[in-house]
Scaffold this motif. Structure first.
Motif, mmCIF file in Angstrom:
data_model
loop_
_atom_site.group_PDB
_atom_site.id
_atom_site.type_symbol
_atom_site.label_atom_id
_atom_site.label_comp_id
_atom_site.label_asym_id
_atom_site.label_seq_id
_atom_site.Cartn_x
_atom_site.Cartn_y
_atom_site.Cartn_z
ATOM 1 N N THR A 120 0.320 6.147 4.803
ATOM 2 C CA THR A 120 -0.218 5.384 5.932
ATOM 3 C C THR A 120 0.542 4.080 6.125
ATOM 4 N N LEU A 121 0.795 3.380 5.045
ATOM 5 C CA LEU A 121 1.526 2.112 5.142
ATOM 6 C C LEU A 121 2.949 2.342 5.640
ATOM 7 N N LEU A 122 3.638 3.329 5.087
ATOM 8 C CA LEU A 122 5.011 3.591 5.503
ATOM 9 C C LEU A 122 5.081 4.053 6.953
ATOM 10 N N ALA A 123 4.182 4.955 7.335
ATOM 11 C CA ALA A 123 4.208 5.468 8.708
ATOM 12 C C ALA A 123 3.880 4.368 9.709
ATOM 13 N N LEU A 140 -2.318 5.884 12.574
ATOM 14 C CA LEU A 140 -1.307 5.575 13.591
ATOM 15 C C LEU A 140 -1.951 5.325 14.949
ATOM 16 N N ALA A 141 -2.938 6.137 15.303
ATOM 17 C CA ALA A 141 -3.605 5.954 16.590
ATOM 18 C C ALA A 141 -4.268 4.580 16.660
ATOM 19 N N VAL A 145 9.363 11.716 8.736
ATOM 20 C CA VAL A 145 10.064 11.051 7.631
ATOM 21 C C VAL A 145 9.113 10.727 6.498
ATOM 22 N N THR A 146 7.978 10.128 6.826
ATOM 23 C CA THR A 146 7.047 9.715 5.771
ATOM 24 C C THR A 146 6.370 10.918 5.117
ATOM 25 N N LEU A 147 6.057 11.956 5.902
ATOM 26 C CA LEU A 147 5.429 13.144 5.313
ATOM 27 C C LEU A 147 6.376 13.836 4.347
ATOM 28 N N LEU A 148 7.622 14.018 4.747
ATOM 29 C CA LEU A 148 8.604 14.659 3.860
ATOM 30 C C LEU A 148 8.814 13.834 2.594
ATOM 31 N N LEU A 149 8.828 12.518 2.743
ATOM 32 C CA LEU A 149 9.000 11.658 1.571
ATOM 33 C C LEU A 149 7.837 11.819 0.596
ATOM 34 N N MET A 150 6.610 11.783 1.120
ATOM 35 C CA MET A 150 5.438 11.904 0.251
ATOM 36 C C MET A 150 5.340 13.297 -0.367
#
Length: 272
Positions: free
Chosen positions: A235-238, A144-145, A104-109
């Motif tokens: 990063t913040l959104l994910a 994320l990790a 979701v976040t990658l597609l948005l960015m």
């Protein structure tokens, strides 16, 4: 030399590997125990990067949007696996939330960068979309990790505090919020440091690569800022999205904190 670019031949790659081998030798002399893994990681990185270079070259020359989508899908799946392998103390069954957060976040960015900022023609330009996705995923996977590891570690450390908050009438979200905030902050720390030091202490990789390849330094600086801004937002959104997905796994249906030993089974059921 071709134009203003300086290509690297086989001997250059061997020299780079030799540097790693020397570092591995020093590690052996100091008995650090990381020499073999360092050398293996370097060889693996060389093979993976060359393979990706060949794949990207094929996708760019083909100009097929479906090949771009397929390559992004493979990168996302690999990102999920790497995230879960790097995270420590994380229960099983989180592949679904991690994939959702990354996708979701990658597609948005990608939509924002390609649709509003760069505006390439065609919109799926592989030479822009694929490297951009790789840089965004690389940084987000690490964040994320770190964030997941910190969240579950914090929840374990705060068990008594969380139990008290729940007994006083706090909701699961209110009880888990300090752990969520600390994990997001920790995940964002490297990105914030990169933003603060870019252009003064460091010349980031994308900018340096474009300049070495003969690109305009000012244009390279603009691209680098766009990448850093997108990485910070992604990063913040994910991190925020994954925390919203996983914090409930620490509580049962009635809002009580689950025993630590059942968290893994609960997370697996919640994402089934």
């Amino acid at each position: 030399m071709t134009g203003n670019a300086y290509p690297i031949d086989v001997w250059g790659l061997l020299a780079a590997l030799l540097m790693v081998a020397l570092a591995a030798g020093v590690s052996g002399l100091m008995r650090l125990g990381i020499g073999r893994s360092l050398l293996w990681s370097a060889c693996r990185a060389l093979l993976q990067l060359c393979a990706m270079g060949l794949v990207m070259g094929f996708v760019i020359h083909a100009g097929d949007p479906w090949l771009v989508v397929a390559l992004l899908a493979v990168m996302l799946v690999a990102g999920v696996q790497i995230t879960l392998s790097r995270a420590k103390g994380v229960p099983r069954g989180l592949a679904g939330p991690v994939l959702l957060s990354l996708a979701v976040t990658l597609l948005l960015m990608l939509t924002v960068v390609t649709g509003l900022i760069v505006r390439p023609t065609p919109w799926y330009a592989p030479q822009l979309v694929v490297p951009l996705a790789g840089m965004l995923l690389g940084n987000t996977v690490s964040a994320l990790a770190v964030g997941l590891s910190r969240f579950f570690e914090s929840m374990q450390e705060r068990r008594d505090e969380i139990g008290t908050l729940l007994a006083l009438g706090a909701s699961p979200w209110e009880a888990a919020k300090p752990s969520v905030v600390s994990s997001i902050r920790l995940g964002l720390t490297p990105t914030t440091a990169s933003l603060a030091s870019a252009g003064i202490v460091t010349i980031p990789g994308m900018m340096a690569g474009q300049v070495i390849a003969g690109g305009d330094p000012l244009g390279a600086a603009k691209y680098q800022f766009v990448i850093l801004a997108a990485i910070a937002a992604l990063t913040l959104l994910a991190d925020g999205l994954i925390m919203l997905c996983v914090y409930r796994t620490c509580f049962d249906a009635e809002g009580r904190l689950r025993p630590a030993r059942t968290t893994a089974r609960t997370a697996a059921k919640a994402t089934a």
